[in-house]
Design an enzyme around this catalytic site. Sequence first.
Site, mmCIF file in Angstrom:
data_model
loop_
_atom_site.group_PDB
_atom_site.id
_atom_site.type_symbol
_atom_site.label_atom_id
_atom_site.label_comp_id
_atom_site.label_asym_id
_atom_site.label_seq_id
_atom_site.Cartn_x
_atom_site.Cartn_y
_atom_site.Cartn_z
ATOM 1 C CB CYS A 1 38.891 37.523 37.864
ATOM 2 S SG CYS A 1 38.622 35.713 37.425
ATOM 3 C CB CYS B 1 37.696 33.015 32.950
ATOM 4 S SG CYS B 1 36.260 34.010 33.521
#
Length: 376
Positions: A196, A100
């Site tokens: 997340c 990410c």
Amino acid sequence: MTNGLTMIGVSGGVDSSVAALLLARRGMPLAGLFMQNWEEDERFGPCRAAEDRKDAVAICAQLGIPFHARNFAREYWDQVFEHFLSEYRVGRTPNPDVLCNREIKFKTFLDHARDLGADRIATGHYARNDCRDGQWRLLRGRDDNKDQSYFLYALGQDQLAATLFPVGELAKPEVRRIAREAGLSIHAKKDSTGICFIGERDIREFLGRYIPAQTGQILTPQGARVGEHQGAWYYTLGQRGGLGIGGRRDSSGEPWYVVGKDVGKNILYAVQGNANQWLQSTRLVASELSWVSGSAPTAEFRCSAKIRYRQPDQECLVRVNGNECHVQFDQAQRAATPGQSIVFYDGECCLGGGVIERSNAPFGGWRTSDGPHAQD
């Protein structure tokens, strides 16, 4: 760097909010950009992104800086989440935070920031960077307990040259103190935890939406059946919880740990004891190498390394061969997990890292159909 616009990634949390505050106090041109990286399903809980966006809007208004928002959910799915699922399907345990950072927060985000007229970006990561003799370095954050350089090892020269880490010099209690004294509305907001897009939910339940459960046997390395699992791909090396093994008359009473798995046959292997030999290795092989400097170090060098976040530094010898390296540790390591990251350091400087492929633990390769075996 120029004196142009800096785009701060505002997440609605205390770290990015204080980062924005510190930059605003410097008087530099500043704007905030909120990233939505995941399309949440209300059936599985409240939408955290909506709450975070509301907090980010409030912080930007309080600091008097423009607010922007972008939805990167499609990019996140294609560049991070699909890889996350494919790794689990073949029995590995991926680290999506590294991907990410490389693909979204320091690539897609940086591109959009530049489209909005920014010269550089800033984030609330606990890390530092500097430029020495024309070479950008990635440095550990001053707060050893919060240092996030482990998740940033895949950043290169272009990203580091265009990034500020305003809280990298601070400890977390100091960050919260600054937020409280400045009257920021989020000064006591709880830190986000976990991956997340999963948060604090059970990872097995989450994965079950995409990779259906399939019961299989839990065996000892000697072949004795000790339990049943819901799918070998759901478990990770060294895992203790969720095995459901207990009450066996031949048991020593010590907890059971995952030491290997055969995804092809859907078999999970487990033994008792946290320090058992089945979890120990002194060598590993890593691939998909990324070097902060842009080029690999010498073919052989000594440094320290981490095979998991917040692990104490481990001394080792590294031999690089193209996009693969062999690592020999001075001390045995517990649960060197394929799919996870190994990150290399020279003192406070993060050199880079790679993805663990295999180790010389008995089940070091994991995807085996003929029982445990040593890896070279």
